[in-house]
Design a protein around this motif. Sequence first.
Motif, PDB file in Angstrom:
ATOM      1  N   SER A 182       0.876  -1.335   0.421  1.00 10.34           N
ATOM      2  CA  SER A 182      -0.595  -0.093  -0.425  1.00 10.34           C
ATOM      3  C   SER A 182       0.918   1.904   0.414  1.00 10.34           C
ATOM      4  O   SER A 182       0.269   2.471   0.057  1.00 10.34           O
ATOM      5  CB  SER A 182      -0.751   0.125   1.425  1.00 10.34           C
ATOM      6  N   ASP A 183       1.891   0.784   0.184  1.00 10.15           N
ATOM      7  CA  ASP A 183       3.147   2.288   0.389  1.00 10.15           C
ATOM      8  C   ASP A 183       4.450   1.413   0.503  1.00 10.15           C
ATOM      9  O   ASP A 183       3.954   1.035   0.416  1.00 10.15           O
ATOM     10  CB  ASP A 183       2.756   2.713   1.430  1.00 10.15           C
ATOM     11  N   PRO A 184       5.203   2.316   0.044  1.00 16.54           N
ATOM     12  CA  PRO A 184       6.961   2.179   0.485  1.00 16.54           C
ATOM     13  C   PRO A 184       6.745   1.191   2.232  1.00 16.54           C
ATOM     14  O   PRO A 184       5.763   1.846   2.858  1.00 16.54           O
ATOM     15  CB  PRO A 184       7.556   2.502   0.381  1.00 16.54           C
ATOM     16  N   PRO A 185       8.080   0.228   2.418  1.00 14.39           N
ATOM     17  CA  PRO A 185       7.822  -0.081   3.305  1.00 14.39           C
ATOM     18  C   PRO A 185       8.205   1.550   4.622  1.00 14.39           C
ATOM     19  O   PRO A 185       9.270   1.379   4.246  1.00 14.39           O
ATOM     20  CB  PRO A 185       8.726  -1.533   3.098  1.00 14.39           C
ATOM     21  N   GLU A 232      14.962  -1.513  -4.602  1.00 17.57           N
ATOM     22  CA  GLU A 232      14.608  -0.062  -3.262  1.00 17.57           C
ATOM     23  C   GLU A 232      15.176  -0.174  -2.447  1.00 17.57           C
ATOM     24  O   GLU A 232      15.773   1.063  -2.158  1.00 17.57           O
ATOM     25  CB  GLU A 232      13.340   0.096  -3.871  1.00 17.57           C
ATOM     26  N   LEU A 233      15.208  -0.618  -1.616  1.00 15.72           N
ATOM     27  CA  LEU A 233      15.539  -1.483  -0.614  1.00 15.72           C
ATOM     28  C   LEU A 233      17.808  -1.421  -0.533  1.00 15.72           C
ATOM     29  O   LEU A 233      18.122  -0.358   0.929  1.00 15.72           O
ATOM     30  CB  LEU A 233      15.157  -1.650   1.037  1.00 15.72           C
ATOM     31  N   GLY A 234      17.413  -1.351  -1.371  1.00 18.84           N
ATOM     32  CA  GLY A 234      19.215  -2.062  -1.208  1.00 18.84           C
ATOM     33  C   GLY A 234      19.962  -0.032  -1.650  1.00 18.84           C
ATOM     34  O   GLY A 234      21.295  -0.278  -1.508  1.00 18.84           O
ATOM     35  N   VAL A 235      19.565   0.234  -2.656  1.00 18.74           N
ATOM     36  CA  VAL A 235      19.424   1.464  -3.385  1.00 18.74           C
ATOM     37  C   VAL A 235      19.472   2.470  -1.830  1.00 18.74           C
ATOM     38  O   VAL A 235      20.886   3.494  -1.748  1.00 18.74           O
ATOM     39  CB  VAL A 235      18.801   1.796  -4.388  1.00 18.74           C
ATOM     40  N   ILE A 236      19.305   2.703  -0.728  1.00 21.18           N
ATOM     41  CA  ILE A 236      18.913   3.585   0.057  1.00 21.18           C
ATOM     42  C   ILE A 236      20.335   2.838   0.663  1.00 21.18           C
ATOM     43  O   ILE A 236      20.947   3.471   1.375  1.00 21.18           O
ATOM     44  CB  ILE A 236      17.704   2.575   1.092  1.00 21.18           C
ATOM     45  N   ALA A 237      20.285   1.854   1.290  1.00 18.06           N
ATOM     46  CA  ALA A 237      21.652   0.931   2.168  1.00 18.06           C
ATOM     47  C   ALA A 237      22.920   2.018   1.519  1.00 18.06           C
ATOM     48  O   ALA A 237      23.542   2.232   1.938  1.00 18.06           O
ATOM     49  CB  ALA A 237      21.127   0.181   2.571  1.00 18.06           C
ATOM     50  N   GLU A 238      23.286   1.356  -0.340  1.00 17.21           N
ATOM     51  CA  GLU A 238      24.070   1.660  -0.676  1.00 17.21           C
ATOM     52  C   GLU A 238      24.480   3.374  -0.813  1.00 17.21           C
ATOM     53  O   GLU A 238      25.525   4.026  -0.800  1.00 17.21           O
ATOM     54  CB  GLU A 238      24.163   1.095  -1.848  1.00 17.21           C
ATOM     55  N   THR A 239      23.263   3.972  -0.882  1.00 18.86           N
ATOM     56  CA  THR A 239      23.627   4.972  -0.802  1.00 18.86           C
ATOM     57  C   THR A 239      23.964   5.877   0.825  1.00 18.86           C
ATOM     58  O   THR A 239      24.774   6.798   0.264  1.00 18.86           O
ATOM     59  CB  THR A 239      22.298   5.721  -1.011  1.00 18.86           C
ATOM     60  N   LEU A 254      20.235  13.463   3.647  1.00 16.73           N
ATOM     61  CA  LEU A 254      18.938  13.693   2.469  1.00 16.73           C
ATOM     62  C   LEU A 254      18.470  14.705   1.653  1.00 16.73           C
ATOM     63  O   LEU A 254      17.938  14.199  -0.165  1.00 16.73           O
ATOM     64  CB  LEU A 254      17.637  13.879   3.775  1.00 16.73           C
ATOM     65  N   ALA A 255      19.506  15.407   1.597  1.00 15.58           N
ATOM     66  CA  ALA A 255      19.774  16.670   0.347  1.00 15.58           C
ATOM     67  C   ALA A 255      20.541  16.306  -0.665  1.00 15.58           C
ATOM     68  O   ALA A 255      20.397  16.516  -2.181  1.00 15.58           O
ATOM     69  CB  ALA A 255      19.960  18.245   0.703  1.00 15.58           C
ATOM     70  N   GLN A 256      21.799  15.106  -0.192  1.00 19.26           N
ATOM     71  CA  GLN A 256      22.585  15.049  -0.859  1.00 19.26           C
ATOM     72  C   GLN A 256      22.664  13.651  -1.986  1.00 19.26           C
ATOM     73  O   GLN A 256      22.583  13.527  -2.818  1.00 19.26           O
ATOM     74  CB  GLN A 256      24.357  15.028  -0.637  1.00 19.26           C
ATOM     75  N   GLY A 257      22.249  12.825  -1.279  1.00 20.94           N
ATOM     76  CA  GLY A 257      21.646  11.475  -2.019  1.00 20.94           C
ATOM     77  C   GLY A 257      20.677  11.850  -2.756  1.00 20.94           C
ATOM     78  O   GLY A 257      19.614  12.812  -2.971  1.00 20.94           O
ATOM     79  N   GLU A 258      20.674  10.397  -3.503  1.00 22.78           N
ATOM     80  CA  GLU A 258      20.206  10.381  -5.045  1.00 22.78           C
ATOM     81  C   GLU A 258      19.194   9.188  -4.279  1.00 22.78           C
ATOM     82  O   GLU A 258      19.568   8.043  -4.353  1.00 22.78           O
ATOM     83  CB  GLU A 258      20.519   9.954  -6.352  1.00 22.78           C
ATOM     84  N   TRP A 259      17.708   9.250  -4.098  1.00 19.46           N
ATOM     85  CA  TRP A 259      16.387   8.439  -2.916  1.00 19.46           C
ATOM     86  C   TRP A 259      15.570   8.051  -3.348  1.00 19.46           C
ATOM     87  O   TRP A 259      15.450   8.349  -4.829  1.00 19.46           O
ATOM     88  CB  TRP A 259      16.563   9.521  -2.217  1.00 19.46           C
ATOM     89  N   PRO A 260      15.534   6.469  -3.696  1.00 22.00           N
ATOM     90  CA  PRO A 260      14.242   6.614  -4.788  1.00 22.00           C
ATOM     91  C   PRO A 260      12.625   6.665  -4.593  1.00 22.00           C
ATOM     92  O   PRO A 260      11.754   6.523  -5.265  1.00 22.00           O
ATOM     93  CB  PRO A 260      14.380   4.186  -4.815  1.00 22.00           C
ATOM     94  N   TRP A 261      13.097   6.144  -3.069  1.00 23.61           N
ATOM     95  CA  TRP A 261      11.929   7.140  -2.265  1.00 23.61           C
ATOM     96  C   TRP A 261      11.880   8.609  -1.618  1.00 23.61           C
ATOM     97  O   TRP A 261      12.957   9.287  -2.371  1.00 23.61           O
ATOM     98  CB  TRP A 261      11.426   6.099  -1.341  1.00 23.61           C
ATOM     99  N   ASP A 262      11.017   9.248  -2.277  1.00 23.10           N
ATOM    100  CA  ASP A 262      10.792  10.910  -1.129  1.00 23.10           C
ATOM    101  C   ASP A 262      10.899  10.621   0.371  1.00 23.10           C
ATOM    102  O   ASP A 262      11.184  10.537   0.893  1.00 23.10           O
ATOM    103  CB  ASP A 262       8.902  11.112  -1.070  1.00 23.10           C
TER     104      ASP A 262
END
Length: 287
Positions: A182-185, A232-239, A254-262
Motif C-alpha cells: 500500500s506504501d513503500p515499507p 529500492e531498499l538496497g539503493v537506500i542502504a548503499e546510498t 537527505l539533501a545530497q543523496g539520490e533516493w528512490p523514495w521521497d
Amino acid sequence: MPDLTPRFQEVAPRVWVAHYDWMHVNITLIGGSDGLLMVDTHGSAAQARVVADDVRRLGAGPLTGLVNTHEHWDHHFGNATMVEQFGDVPIHATEWARDHIEESAGRTFESYGQQPDHPRREEILATTLHLPTHTFSSAVQLDLGDRAVELIHPGRGHTAGDLVVRIPDADVVLGGDLVEESDPPFIGDDSWPLEWPTTLDLVIGLMTDATVVVPGHGQVVDKDFVQDQRIELGVIAETIRDLASRGVPQSQALAQGEWPWDPERLESAVRLGYEHLPRSQKRLPLI
C-alpha cells in the motif's frame, strides 16, 4: 440487505486473506485438518471483533492458533479479543517481538493519548495487551494436522524481530511488514535499513516464480514485486554507505543523496544507517 460476501478470500488452497481499509492491514487464515491458524490480529479490540465475525462467516473451521509477525501494535492489538472469542489458543512470535511488545505498545498508547481528536483514539486506548505464548529464535514448524507451516526469522529489517510465514504445499509466503504494497515499507525508529535488503534476500530465497506473497499491508503481490522492493531498499542502504564513506555528514545526507523514495520518508533510515555503520565505513569530514 447486509453484504454476506465473506471478507476472507482464498488466494491459494486453504489460505484466505482479508484486507481491511484501516491501515490497509492484511489478516491471513491458514487451514489444516486440525483447524485455522491466524496470522496477525489487527490494531484494536474493536476491529479484532470485526475480524472474528469474518472468521465465523467464512466457516472454514475452528481457530486453533495465532501468529504475530512482529511487535508493532497494528499486528497484535487484537490478540486478547481472539482469545476471548475463540479460547486460549497458542500465540506464536519471535523471542525479540515478545520481549519488546510491551515497550512498543507503551509508545503507541502514549502517542494516541496525546491526540484527543484522533477518531481511533478511544478504541486503541481501550485495548488490552495479550503477549505471545510460544516463541522461537530462528525457525519453527507448526503442525496443522495435514499441513506444515514454517515460521522463519530471516534477519533484521522492519524490526529486529520480524518473522515470515511459509506454507510450502500452497507456495505462499506471508511477508509481514518486511513487504508492503500500500506504501513503500515503513522505515521507523526501530528498523535496520542497512540489513533489510539482505534479510529480503533470504525471504526471496524461500520463493518460486509462482509464489503468492501476502504483504503486511496492501494487495497480494508476487516474487517480482518483492525483488523490486529489495532493489529500492538496497539503493537506500548503499546510498547511505556511499555518503558516509565520502564524509557527507548525516545532517546533509537527505539533501545530497539520490533516493528512490521521497526523502521525507527516509529521515529515520538515514539517521539509523549512520548509527549502524561500522567506523571503518565512515570518513570524518575535514575540519
